[in-house]
Design an enzyme around this catalytic site. Structure first.
Site, PDB file in Angstrom:
ATOM      1  N   SER A 141      25.134  15.795 116.588  1.00 39.06           N
ATOM      2  CA  SER A 141      23.878  16.188 117.223  1.00 39.06           C
ATOM      3  C   SER A 141      23.168  14.989 117.848  1.00 39.06           C
ATOM      4  O   SER A 141      22.274  15.153 118.677  1.00 39.06           O
ATOM      5  CB  SER A 141      22.940  16.844 116.206  1.00 39.06           C
ATOM      6  OG  SER A 141      23.548  17.986 115.669  1.00 39.06           O
TER       7      SER A 141
ATOM      8  N   GLU B 223      29.779  20.636  97.449  1.00 41.59           N
ATOM      9  CA  GLU B 223      30.453  19.382  97.767  1.00 41.59           C
ATOM     10  C   GLU B 223      31.080  19.418  99.166  1.00 41.59           C
ATOM     11  O   GLU B 223      31.006  18.451  99.911  1.00 41.59           O
ATOM     12  CB  GLU B 223      31.518  19.085  96.709  1.00 41.59           C
ATOM     13  CG  GLU B 223      32.509  17.981  97.054  1.00 41.59           C
ATOM     14  CD  GLU B 223      31.888  16.594  97.105  1.00 41.59           C
ATOM     15  OE1 GLU B 223      30.799  16.404  96.549  1.00 41.59           O
ATOM     16  OE2 GLU B 223      32.530  15.704  97.712  1.00 41.59           O
TER      17      GLU B 223
ATOM     18  N   TRP C 234      43.504  17.886  93.080  1.00 40.55           N
ATOM     19  CA  TRP C 234      42.164  17.292  93.095  1.00 40.55           C
ATOM     20  C   TRP C 234      41.136  18.221  92.473  1.00 40.55           C
ATOM     21  O   TRP C 234      40.054  17.792  92.086  1.00 40.55           O
ATOM     22  CB  TRP C 234      41.748  16.893  94.520  1.00 40.55           C
ATOM     23  CG  TRP C 234      41.060  17.979  95.289  1.00 40.55           C
ATOM     24  CD1 TRP C 234      41.642  18.940  96.041  1.00 40.55           C
ATOM     25  CD2 TRP C 234      39.642  18.207  95.376  1.00 40.55           C
ATOM     26  NE1 TRP C 234      40.695  19.764  96.588  1.00 40.55           N
ATOM     27  CE2 TRP C 234      39.454  19.332  96.196  1.00 40.55           C
ATOM     28  CE3 TRP C 234      38.512  17.578  94.844  1.00 40.55           C
ATOM     29  CZ2 TRP C 234      38.191  19.858  96.498  1.00 40.55           C
ATOM     30  CZ3 TRP C 234      37.259  18.110  95.152  1.00 40.55           C
ATOM     31  CH2 TRP C 234      37.107  19.228  95.970  1.00 40.55           C
TER      32      TRP C 234
ATOM     33  N   HIS D 136      45.668  11.777  96.593  1.00 43.76           N
ATOM     34  CA  HIS D 136      45.270  11.883  98.001  1.00 43.76           C
ATOM     35  C   HIS D 136      43.931  12.603  98.118  1.00 43.76           C
ATOM     36  O   HIS D 136      43.011  12.124  98.773  1.00 43.76           O
ATOM     37  CB  HIS D 136      46.343  12.615  98.802  1.00 43.76           C
ATOM     38  CG  HIS D 136      45.888  13.067 100.160  1.00 43.76           C
ATOM     39  ND1 HIS D 136      45.618  12.185 101.183  1.00 43.76           N
ATOM     40  CD2 HIS D 136      45.622  14.304 100.660  1.00 43.76           C
ATOM     41  CE1 HIS D 136      45.217  12.855 102.252  1.00 43.76           C
ATOM     42  NE2 HIS D 136      45.204  14.150 101.959  1.00 43.76           N
TER      43      HIS D 136
ATOM     44  N   LYS E 217      24.639  26.536 115.115  1.00 44.33           N
ATOM     45  CA  LYS E 217      24.870  25.119 115.415  1.00 44.33           C
ATOM     46  C   LYS E 217      25.865  24.953 116.551  1.00 44.33           C
ATOM     47  O   LYS E 217      25.626  24.202 117.498  1.00 44.33           O
ATOM     48  CB  LYS E 217      25.390  24.401 114.162  1.00 44.33           C
ATOM     49  CG  LYS E 217      24.311  24.212 113.149  1.00 44.33           C
ATOM     50  CD  LYS E 217      24.820  23.414 111.984  1.00 44.33           C
ATOM     51  CE  LYS E 217      23.648  22.857 111.216  1.00 44.33           C
ATOM     52  NZ  LYS E 217      22.887  21.862 111.957  1.00 44.33           N
TER      53      LYS E 217
ATOM     54  N   ASP F  59      13.597  -1.067 105.325  1.00 44.84           N
ATOM     55  CA  ASP F  59      14.818  -1.048 104.529  1.00 44.84           C
ATOM     56  C   ASP F  59      14.857   0.277 103.785  1.00 44.84           C
ATOM     57  O   ASP F  59      14.003   1.146 104.006  1.00 44.84           O
ATOM     58  CB  ASP F  59      14.834  -2.232 103.539  1.00 44.84           C
ATOM     59  CG  ASP F  59      16.256  -2.620 103.146  1.00 44.84           C
ATOM     60  OD1 ASP F  59      16.926  -1.807 102.481  1.00 44.84           O
ATOM     61  OD2 ASP F  59      16.700  -3.721 103.526  1.00 44.84           O
TER      62      ASP F  59
ATOM     63  N   ARG G  79      51.289  25.809  98.593  1.00 51.16           N
ATOM     64  CA  ARG G  79      50.861  24.413  98.639  1.00 51.16           C
ATOM     65  C   ARG G  79      51.300  23.676  97.369  1.00 51.16           C
ATOM     66  O   ARG G  79      51.717  24.309  96.405  1.00 51.16           O
ATOM     67  CB  ARG G  79      49.347  24.332  98.827  1.00 51.16           C
ATOM     68  CG  ARG G  79      48.555  24.950  97.704  1.00 51.16           C
ATOM     69  CD  ARG G  79      47.081  25.095  98.016  1.00 51.16           C
ATOM     70  NE  ARG G  79      46.361  23.821  97.946  1.00 51.16           N
ATOM     71  CZ  ARG G  79      45.072  23.706  97.631  1.00 51.16           C
ATOM     72  NH1 ARG G  79      44.355  24.789  97.372  1.00 51.16           N
ATOM     73  NH2 ARG G  79      44.497  22.541  97.584  1.00 51.16           N
TER      74      ARG G  79
ATOM     75  N   TYR H 141      30.054  20.973 101.667  1.00 51.29           N
ATOM     76  CA  TYR H 141      28.982  20.826 102.668  1.00 51.29           C
ATOM     77  C   TYR H 141      28.393  19.428 102.653  1.00 51.29           C
ATOM     78  O   TYR H 141      27.894  18.951 103.669  1.00 51.29           O
ATOM     79  CB  TYR H 141      27.909  21.898 102.463  1.00 51.29           C
ATOM     80  CG  TYR H 141      28.455  23.259 102.782  1.00 51.29           C
ATOM     81  CD1 TYR H 141      29.489  23.398 103.709  1.00 51.29           C
ATOM     82  CD2 TYR H 141      27.986  24.413 102.172  1.00 51.29           C
ATOM     83  CE1 TYR H 141      30.040  24.628 104.002  1.00 51.29           C
ATOM     84  CE2 TYR H 141      28.529  25.657 102.473  1.00 51.29           C
ATOM     85  CZ  TYR H 141      29.552  25.755 103.378  1.00 51.29           C
ATOM     86  OH  TYR H 141      30.089  26.969 103.669  1.00 51.29           O
TER      87      TYR H 141
ATOM     88  N   HIS I 163      31.745  23.824  95.932  1.00 48.46           N
ATOM     89  CA  HIS I 163      31.402  24.346  97.246  1.00 48.46           C
ATOM     90  C   HIS I 163      30.267  23.583  97.909  1.00 48.46           C
ATOM     91  O   HIS I 163      30.392  23.179  99.059  1.00 48.46           O
ATOM     92  CB  HIS I 163      31.197  25.851  97.282  1.00 48.46           C
ATOM     93  CG  HIS I 163      31.360  26.306  98.691  1.00 48.46           C
ATOM     94  ND1 HIS I 163      32.590  26.438  99.280  1.00 48.46           N
ATOM     95  CD2 HIS I 163      30.454  26.477  99.672  1.00 48.46           C
ATOM     96  CE1 HIS I 163      32.436  26.705 100.560  1.00 48.46           C
ATOM     97  NE2 HIS I 163      31.158  26.741 100.826  1.00 48.46           N
TER      98      HIS I 163
ATOM     99  N   SER J 130      26.827   6.891  90.803  1.00 54.74           N
ATOM    100  CA  SER J 130      26.618   6.191  92.071  1.00 54.74           C
ATOM    101  C   SER J 130      26.086   7.138  93.139  1.00 54.74           C
ATOM    102  O   SER J 130      25.124   6.827  93.855  1.00 54.74           O
ATOM    103  CB  SER J 130      27.941   5.563  92.509  1.00 54.74           C
ATOM    104  OG  SER J 130      27.995   5.419  93.899  1.00 54.74           O
ATOM    105  N   SER J 131      26.688   8.330  93.233  1.00 52.15           N
ATOM    106  CA  SER J 131      26.248   9.298  94.243  1.00 52.15           C
ATOM    107  C   SER J 131      24.817   9.750  94.001  1.00 52.15           C
ATOM    108  O   SER J 131      24.044   9.915  94.943  1.00 52.15           O
ATOM    109  CB  SER J 131      27.134  10.544  94.221  1.00 52.15           C
ATOM    110  OG  SER J 131      28.373  10.260  94.764  1.00 52.15           O
TER     111      SER J 131
ATOM    112  N   HIS K  99      34.330  32.286  96.009  1.00 47.56           N
ATOM    113  CA  HIS K  99      35.321  32.652  97.033  1.00 47.56           C
ATOM    114  C   HIS K  99      36.546  31.737  96.959  1.00 47.56           C
ATOM    115  O   HIS K  99      37.534  31.996  97.632  1.00 47.56           O
ATOM    116  CB  HIS K  99      34.703  32.666  98.444  1.00 47.56           C
ATOM    117  CG  HIS K  99      34.279  31.334  98.968  1.00 47.56           C
ATOM    118  ND1 HIS K  99      33.202  31.173  99.796  1.00 47.56           N
ATOM    119  CD2 HIS K  99      34.787  30.091  98.801  1.00 47.56           C
ATOM    120  CE1 HIS K  99      33.072  29.895 100.103  1.00 47.56           C
ATOM    121  NE2 HIS K  99      34.019  29.224  99.515  1.00 47.56           N
ATOM    122  N   HIS K 100      36.471  30.685  96.143  1.00 47.08           N
ATOM    123  CA  HIS K 100      37.645  29.851  95.921  1.00 47.08           C
ATOM    124  C   HIS K 100      38.567  30.460  94.872  1.00 47.08           C
ATOM    125  O   HIS K 100      39.640  29.933  94.628  1.00 47.08           O
ATOM    126  CB  HIS K 100      37.224  28.450  95.457  1.00 47.08           C
ATOM    127  CG  HIS K 100      36.467  27.687  96.499  1.00 47.08           C
ATOM    128  ND1 HIS K 100      37.080  26.898  97.434  1.00 47.08           N
ATOM    129  CD2 HIS K 100      35.139  27.620  96.776  1.00 47.08           C
ATOM    130  CE1 HIS K 100      36.168  26.360  98.231  1.00 47.08           C
ATOM    131  NE2 HIS K 100      34.987  26.778  97.866  1.00 47.08           N
TER     132      HIS K 100
ATOM    133  N   THR L 134      26.057  28.561 110.931  1.00 52.35           N
ATOM    134  CA  THR L 134      27.050  27.663 111.523  1.00 52.35           C
ATOM    135  C   THR L 134      27.254  28.009 112.992  1.00 52.35           C
ATOM    136  O   THR L 134      27.375  27.127 113.849  1.00 52.35           O
ATOM    137  CB  THR L 134      28.381  27.750 110.756  1.00 52.35           C
ATOM    138  OG1 THR L 134      28.099  27.681 109.361  1.00 52.35           O
ATOM    139  CG2 THR L 134      29.299  26.610 111.137  1.00 52.35           C
TER     140      THR L 134
END
Lengths: 516, 312
Positions: free
Chosen positions: A259, A246, A132, A67, A322, A96, A441, A248, A244, A160-161, A293-294, A319
């Site tokens: 926006s 990632e 994951w 998932h 924003k 293009d 979890r 964002y 991290h 690819s990315s 922090h993870h 943040t």
């Protein structure tokens, strides 16, 4: 140069057109969204009641893992790339993307990568079952054999990315119409510009960490094995140095989308454009220095805990800028609430809730309580579902009339919104409470005391899933027919994409538009 | 590209390629390669077949892809704007490669300066030392692994017998990594001289200096293979030699793979120049990107030389 799309199926295989490729990315992403959604519903069905009803714990672990992987790499990221493909050339007045053939290659790697990843479900020993985040040694010493396929799938989707990101950077740097200076670019372009830098900075690090796993598994190295002088925690550091930024990558383009939408339906220009640009850049910069922090509970020196805690809390500042700007844009606006606007307002409110629970998690001593509980699950689903997913949905409703020339069904759109809104809050809000009272979890069974919250979550999850079917139906109906959209579509929207016909011609700008 | 060029003209000359079969076949080739590699590693007898078939297909498609890009440029289809896109693309591709190496350098620094001392019981983080790895003391290179310190002869994760570290300045002349450094640094200079010659349209000088660069690259690769053979056969230093072997071989190995690719790129440029007379003094990005790549692998080597060998 051909003036229209080629005929037949090979149009999609051989295309170099940014709109074709954007559409393929979006459809692929939606297919993955449904697949990842099915995995999520298996999880929620099992958790509907305490006890083991539907799946074995082993399969449950595969479901949580797949998932997450499918949603992150298959649904959210390709959806944003699809929107980038469709919109960036139109927004900056380019004919293009800068490198059209590589663009097609970036897309076509993905179906193969995910076919390979999904095929692990049918392999001996089952699919990856380590979450994951694939922490070593669960993903090395104790992993099923299919982990090798997972590693190579990550390698090629990373390629690819990276190619996609390079293409976006080259397009933005090099293809802007005359007069389209950097500080005139729409925020969606700006946020993607910065996101593309995050991608080329961290996808190679992800490739590095899965390579170390590969060597630990097959070639006897000891990167993540303390017996040989390595360290399993090393895995977590390298992974989160990717991970991290990632997260964002999955939210900055979302900022760009809302926006664009909020000013249109508030009928006011965006408040604080330049501060939005600087805030995005600050968030991107900070994303490189907060990864640990993870892993507050893994056993870091106190100085590390403090440094990462304060750096993390600092992210709340840009943040906050924003969120303030979005609210101020709406302030005293003459607002209407079409479907894209509903999704965008829900984004602002619910993303802020997810941001606040993030701030709670950032407090190192408090995190010792929250770590690995459903509170964390609630937090990141609040930033990803009403964050990334809602913004993508809002963007699709907002630009769909431009893409296909027809208006979507507003009633159905609003029904979709309210079903999804209620569904997701029912699903994820109770998880805060379950988590705070200690529910861990990634488990298939739980204490009776969590039964009520879990039952509500499961009901909400199926409601949210049903809402997406309505979305699919609405989009297909819009493509096939419906009221014709005007070129402007909305009332005085800002941006070059609204100056061309609806549907947008196959090659948008034959002559560069002049931007004043 | 000159900056005072009229923007409008650039845009009107923009070239959108026709449909292309390259990407889908490149994807299939890439997929077969990794599918075969994964099956191979997992012991499936068909793995190598898929792997080699995929690699061949992938290489064939890339070869064609580059040929098409080159012939488009020779036909004059590429506008200054498209050329600039290629330049931007290559520059950021190299940046992504830098980040790939950063992951391995980061792993080296972390293990060497933080995790190692903690395993040996240093500070608050070292509480587990007595319980799990009694007797382990951290030194770099890690010759005695925690497993060996705690379990003696029954240890399965063993360190190397010898390492590649600095033998002291006085012995550098007999130290292979020093010569490798000299070779690679020299090759960067020769590559740069070749570039200068090309800009002055001096074809003969260009070919000579570029050919010399390729030879130096090949010499580096040969010496590196020699070093690996020596490490495996005489120094007891293998991929399985604990964390030192792991970081040593992955860092130098990935660098070696990049040198090999870079040498191949320069060799192709050399043959294009000698056999086909490609490149003009003001239009030679194919060569230039290969030279950028070459300078990049050179810079990575300097990092390796310092942190893997000299201060190893």
């Amino acid at each position: 140069m051909a003036h229209g799309p080629a005929k037949g199926f090979t149009r999609w295989l051989y295309t170099t057109n940014h709109k074709d490729i954007g559409s393929m990315y979006l459809w692929f992403s939606f297919a993955m969204f449904l697949l990842g959604g099915v995995f999520a519903l298996v999880i929620r069905a099992e958790l509907f009641e305490p006890g083991l009803q539907i799946v074995e714990p082993e399969l449950f672990n595969q479901m949580t893992t797949m998932h997450g992987l499918v949603m992150v790499f298959g649904a959210v990221m390709p959806a944003f790339v699809g929107l980038a493909n469709w919109m960036i050339p139109m927004m900056i007045g380019a004919p293009d993307m800068a490198l059209p053939r590589m663009n097609n290659w970036s897309f076509w790697i993905l179906p193969f990568a995910f076919a390979m990843m999904t095929s692990t479900l049918f392999m001996e020993g089952g699919a990856p079952n380590f979450g994951w985040t694939f922490y070593a040694p669960l993903s090395t010493t104790y992993a099923p054999p299919s982990v090798t396929f997972f590693i190579f799938a990550v390698h090629i989707m990373g390629a690819s990315s990276i190619m996609g990101a390079i293409n976006i950077i080259a397009t933005i740097m090099n293809m802007r119409a005359p007069g389209m200076t950097y500080m005139k670019m729409p925020l969606f372009v700006w946020t993607w510009f910065i996101t593309a830098y995050l991608l080329i900075a961290v996808m190679p690090v992800l490739a590095g960490v899965v390579t170390m796993m590969l060597f630990d598994i097959h070639f006897g190295t000891s990167f993540f094995d303390a017996a040989g002088g390595g360290d399993p925690v090393l895995f977590q550091h390298v992974f989160w140095f990717f991970g991290h930024p990632e997260v964002y990558i999955m939210i900055l383009p979302a900022f760009g989308i809302v926006s664009a939408i909020i000013p249109t339906f508030a009928r006011k220009p965006l408040f604080g454009y330049s501060s939005m640009v600087y805030a995005t850049a600050s968030i991107a910069f900070l994303s490189f220095v907060v990864w640990a922090h993870h892993m507050f509970t893994v056993g870091m020196p106190l100085a590390g805990e403090l440094a990462f805690m304060y750096m993390t809390m600092l992210i709340a500042v840009p943040t906050g800028v924003k969120v303030f700007n979005w609210v101020t844009t709406m302030f005293k606006g003459s607002m209407t609430f079409e479907t894209p606007m509903l999704f965008s307002i829900a984004f602002v409110i619910l993303f802020t809730i997810g941001g606040f629970s993030g701030l709670m998690l950032a407090i190192a001593p408090a995190d010792f309580q929250y770590h690995d509980t459903y509170f964390v699950v609630a937090h990141f689903h609040y930033v990803l579902v009403p964050g990334a997913i809602f913004s993508i949905t809002a963007g699709v409703y907002y630009w769909l009339p431009k893409w296909c020339g027809n208006m979507y069904n507003e009633t159905m759109g609003k029904t979709h919104f309210w079903t999804a809104f209620i569904g997701l809050n029912l699903t994820f809000f109770p998880m805060h409470f379950a988590g705070l009272s200690g529910m861990p979890r990634r488990i298939p069974d739980y204490n009776m005391m969590f039964a009520d919250w879990n039952m509500i979550s499961s009901v909400g999850a199926f409601l949210f899933g049903a809402a997406q079917i309505l979305f699919l139906f609405n989009v297909i109906a819009t493509i096939r027919g419906g009221k014709k959209a005007t070129d402007e579509v909305w009332e005085n929207p800002e941006g070059l994409e609204w100056t061309v016909a609806s549907p947008a011609p196959y090659h948008t700008f034959s002559k560069p538009p002049q931007v004043s | 590209m000159s900056s005072n060029q009229d923007n409008t003209v650039e845009h009107e000359e923009y070239y959108v390629p026709e449909q292309s079969k390259l990407p889908i076949f490149a994807s299939i080739g890439l997929f077969l390669t990794v599918w075969g590699a994964a099956n191979w590693l997992n012991g499936d007898a068909n793995g190598p077949m898929y792997f080699f078939a995929g690699s061949l297909m992938f290489a064939f498609v890339l070869w064609n892809w580059f040929s098409i890009v080159i012939s488009e440029n020779i036909q004059g289809l590429n506008s200054p704007q498209l050329k600039k896109s290629y330049v931007i693309g290559m520059a950021w591709f190299i940046f992504s490669e830098v980040m790939f190496f950063a992951a391995f350098f980061g792993a080296l620094f972390y293990v060497r300066s933080l995790a190692g001392p903690w395993l040996a019981g240093e500070g608050e983080q070292g509480l587990g030392n007595d319980l799990i790895w009694p007797g382990y003391e951290h030194e770099w290179p890690v010759m005695t692994t925690p497993d060996m310190a705690a379990n003696g002869d029954s240890a399965t994760m063993r360190g190397p017998e010898q390492n590649m570290s600095n033998p002291g300045l006085a012995n550098w002349l007999g130290w292979l990594p020093f010569w490798n450094t000299a070779i690679l640094l020299t090759s960067s200079v020769t590559c740069h001289i070749a570039h200068g010659a090309l800009k002055k349209d001096n074809r003969r000088q260009f070919n000579i200096w570029l050919g010399l660069t390729v030879l130096l690259g090949i010499a580096f690769i040969i010496l590196q293979i020699e070093e690996y053979v020596h490490a495996y056969n005489e120094m007891g230093l293998t991929l399985e030699s604990g964390i030192y072997g792991a970081t040593f071989f992955l860092l130098t190995g990935f660098h070696g793979a990049h040198v090999t690719l870079g040498t191949f790129m320069l060799l192709v440029m050399f043959l294009r120049s000698v056999l086909k007379g490609h490149f003009k003094s003001d239009d030679h990005f194919g060569f230039e990107s290969a030279s950028w790549y070459w300078h990049f692998v050179d810079v990575v080597w300097v990092g390796l030389f310092l942190y893997v060998y000299v201060f190893g």
